[in-house]
Design a protein around this motif. Structure first.
Motif, mmCIF file in Angstrom:
data_model
loop_
_atom_site.group_PDB
_atom_site.id
_atom_site.type_symbol
_atom_site.label_atom_id
_atom_site.label_comp_id
_atom_site.label_asym_id
_atom_site.label_seq_id
_atom_site.Cartn_x
_atom_site.Cartn_y
_atom_site.Cartn_z
ATOM 1 N N ARG A 27 -7.976 -36.567 -22.062
ATOM 2 C CA ARG A 27 -7.534 -36.425 -23.442
ATOM 3 C C ARG A 27 -6.901 -35.058 -23.707
ATOM 4 O O ARG A 27 -5.838 -34.952 -24.273
ATOM 5 C CB ARG A 27 -8.704 -36.640 -24.388
ATOM 6 C CG ARG A 27 -9.416 -37.949 -24.184
ATOM 7 C CD ARG A 27 -9.342 -38.800 -25.425
ATOM 8 N NE ARG A 27 -10.194 -39.970 -25.368
ATOM 9 C CZ ARG A 27 -9.876 -41.094 -24.777
ATOM 10 N NH1 ARG A 27 -8.760 -41.198 -24.141
ATOM 11 N NH2 ARG A 27 -10.690 -42.127 -24.794
ATOM 12 N N GLN A 28 -7.585 -34.005 -23.325
ATOM 13 C CA GLN A 28 -7.067 -32.671 -23.594
ATOM 14 C C GLN A 28 -7.597 -31.682 -22.568
ATOM 15 O O GLN A 28 -8.602 -31.916 -21.922
ATOM 16 C CB GLN A 28 -7.450 -32.222 -24.998
ATOM 17 C CG GLN A 28 -8.940 -32.124 -25.242
ATOM 18 C CD GLN A 28 -9.255 -31.790 -26.690
ATOM 19 O OE1 GLN A 28 -8.364 -31.530 -27.467
ATOM 20 N NE2 GLN A 28 -10.518 -31.789 -27.038
ATOM 21 N N SER A 29 -6.894 -30.570 -22.457
ATOM 22 C CA SER A 29 -7.310 -29.526 -21.519
ATOM 23 C C SER A 29 -8.324 -28.606 -22.202
ATOM 24 O O SER A 29 -8.540 -28.674 -23.410
ATOM 25 C CB SER A 29 -6.095 -28.721 -21.063
ATOM 26 O OG SER A 29 -5.554 -27.999 -22.158
ATOM 27 N N GLN A 30 -8.931 -27.738 -21.400
ATOM 28 C CA GLN A 30 -9.877 -26.767 -21.955
ATOM 29 C C GLN A 30 -9.167 -25.835 -22.932
ATOM 30 O O GLN A 30 -9.732 -25.459 -23.955
ATOM 31 C CB GLN A 30 -10.524 -25.960 -20.832
ATOM 32 C CG GLN A 30 -11.458 -26.757 -19.963
ATOM 33 C CD GLN A 30 -12.076 -25.914 -18.869
ATOM 34 O OE1 GLN A 30 -11.990 -24.688 -18.871
ATOM 35 N NE2 GLN A 30 -12.708 -26.573 -17.917
ATOM 36 N N HIS A 31 -7.940 -25.484 -22.617
ATOM 37 C CA HIS A 31 -7.171 -24.592 -23.490
ATOM 38 C C HIS A 31 -6.914 -25.255 -24.847
ATOM 39 O O HIS A 31 -7.054 -24.613 -25.896
ATOM 40 C CB HIS A 31 -5.845 -24.219 -22.825
ATOM 41 C CG HIS A 31 -4.952 -23.365 -23.665
ATOM 42 N ND1 HIS A 31 -5.250 -22.052 -23.925
ATOM 43 C CD2 HIS A 31 -3.808 -23.645 -24.312
ATOM 44 C CE1 HIS A 31 -4.300 -21.546 -24.713
ATOM 45 N NE2 HIS A 31 -3.397 -22.508 -24.955
ATOM 46 N N GLU A 32 -6.545 -26.539 -24.832
ATOM 47 C CA GLU A 32 -6.303 -27.256 -26.083
ATOM 48 C C GLU A 32 -7.575 -27.437 -26.897
ATOM 49 O O GLU A 32 -7.540 -27.423 -28.120
ATOM 50 C CB GLU A 32 -5.683 -28.623 -25.801
ATOM 51 C CG GLU A 32 -4.288 -28.551 -25.224
ATOM 52 C CD GLU A 32 -3.796 -29.901 -24.723
ATOM 53 O OE1 GLU A 32 -2.577 -30.023 -24.561
ATOM 54 O OE2 GLU A 32 -4.629 -30.796 -24.477
ATOM 55 N N ALA A 33 -8.711 -27.586 -26.195
ATOM 56 C CA ALA A 33 -9.986 -27.763 -26.891
ATOM 57 C C ALA A 33 -10.527 -26.434 -27.406
ATOM 58 O O ALA A 33 -11.410 -26.410 -28.261
ATOM 59 C CB ALA A 33 -11.010 -28.407 -25.955
ATOM 60 N N GLY A 34 -10.013 -25.325 -26.870
ATOM 61 C CA GLY A 34 -10.472 -24.008 -27.289
ATOM 62 C C GLY A 34 -11.788 -23.599 -26.662
ATOM 63 O O GLY A 34 -12.458 -22.686 -27.139
ATOM 64 N N ASP A 35 -12.180 -24.271 -25.585
ATOM 65 C CA ASP A 35 -13.459 -23.980 -24.933
ATOM 66 C C ASP A 35 -13.218 -23.800 -23.431
ATOM 67 O O ASP A 35 -13.569 -24.660 -22.630
ATOM 68 C CB ASP A 35 -14.439 -25.131 -25.182
ATOM 69 C CG ASP A 35 -15.818 -24.852 -24.610
ATOM 70 O OD1 ASP A 35 -16.193 -23.672 -24.501
ATOM 71 O OD2 ASP A 35 -16.518 -25.827 -24.272
ATOM 72 N N PRO A 45 -9.237 -30.362 -17.305
ATOM 73 C CA PRO A 45 -9.670 -31.264 -18.361
ATOM 74 C C PRO A 45 -10.934 -30.768 -19.055
ATOM 75 O O PRO A 45 -11.822 -30.194 -18.430
ATOM 76 C CB PRO A 45 -9.948 -32.582 -17.640
ATOM 77 C CG PRO A 45 -9.295 -32.479 -16.326
ATOM 78 C CD PRO A 45 -9.173 -31.040 -16.008
ATOM 79 N N ASP A 46 -10.992 -31.015 -20.355
ATOM 80 C CA ASP A 46 -12.159 -30.630 -21.136
ATOM 81 C C ASP A 46 -13.367 -31.479 -20.756
ATOM 82 O O ASP A 46 -14.463 -30.976 -20.570
ATOM 83 C CB ASP A 46 -11.847 -30.764 -22.631
ATOM 84 C CG ASP A 46 -12.982 -30.281 -23.501
ATOM 85 O OD1 ASP A 46 -13.642 -29.294 -23.113
ATOM 86 O OD2 ASP A 46 -13.193 -30.886 -24.570
ATOM 87 N N MET A 47 -13.178 -32.794 -20.667
ATOM 88 C CA MET A 47 -14.234 -33.730 -20.266
ATOM 89 C C MET A 47 -13.678 -34.621 -19.159
ATOM 90 O O MET A 47 -13.060 -35.647 -19.443
ATOM 91 C CB MET A 47 -14.671 -34.574 -21.466
ATOM 92 C CG MET A 47 -15.309 -33.760 -22.571
ATOM 93 S SD MET A 47 -15.731 -34.755 -24.014
ATOM 94 C CE MET A 47 -16.803 -35.973 -23.318
#
Length: 90
Positions: A27-35, A45-47
Motif C-alpha cells: 500500500r505505501q512505503s515507510q516514508h509515505e507512512a511517516g514511520d 513497505p510499511d506493512m
C-alpha cells in the motif's frame, strides 16, 4: 521424474513466482507512512505482510508445478499441436 529433480524445479518456480508476487498488496512505503525504522530503506513497505506473500506464492507455484508435471508425464510434444509444422527436409 525423481523426487530431488521435482523439488529443484518446484524451488526454482517458487523463487520466480515470489518476485512476481512481492509487489502485490503493497500500500505505501515507510516514508509515505511517516514511520521510517532507523537503519532501513525509507522506500521499504510499511506493512510487507510476508506470511500472506509466502502462502500466495506457494499456492500459485503448486498450480504451476502440477500443470508442468501433468504436461511432462502426459507425453505431450510440439508435434501434437495441429498448427505447428516442423521444418521439412527438402
Amino acid at each position: 521424474m525423481s523426487i530431488v529433480y521435482g523439488m529443484a524445479v518446484f524451488f526454482m518456480i517458487w523463487w520466480i513466482v515470489l518476485f512476481a508476487v512481492l509487489p502485490f498488496g503493497v500500500r505505501q512505503s515507510q516514508h509515505e507512512a511517516g514511520d521510517v525504522v532507523p537503519g532501513s530503506e525509507p522506500g521499504a513497505p510499511d506493512m510487507p505482510r510476508m506470511l500472506r506473500v509466502i502462502i500466495g506464492t506457494t499456492i500459485v507455484t503448486t498450480v504451476i508445478f502440477l500443470s508442468y508435471l501433468w504436461v511432462r508425464e502426459s507425453g505431450f510434444s510440439l508435434d501434437d499441436i495441429p498448427f505447428f509444422t516442423p521444418p521439412s527436409d527438402r
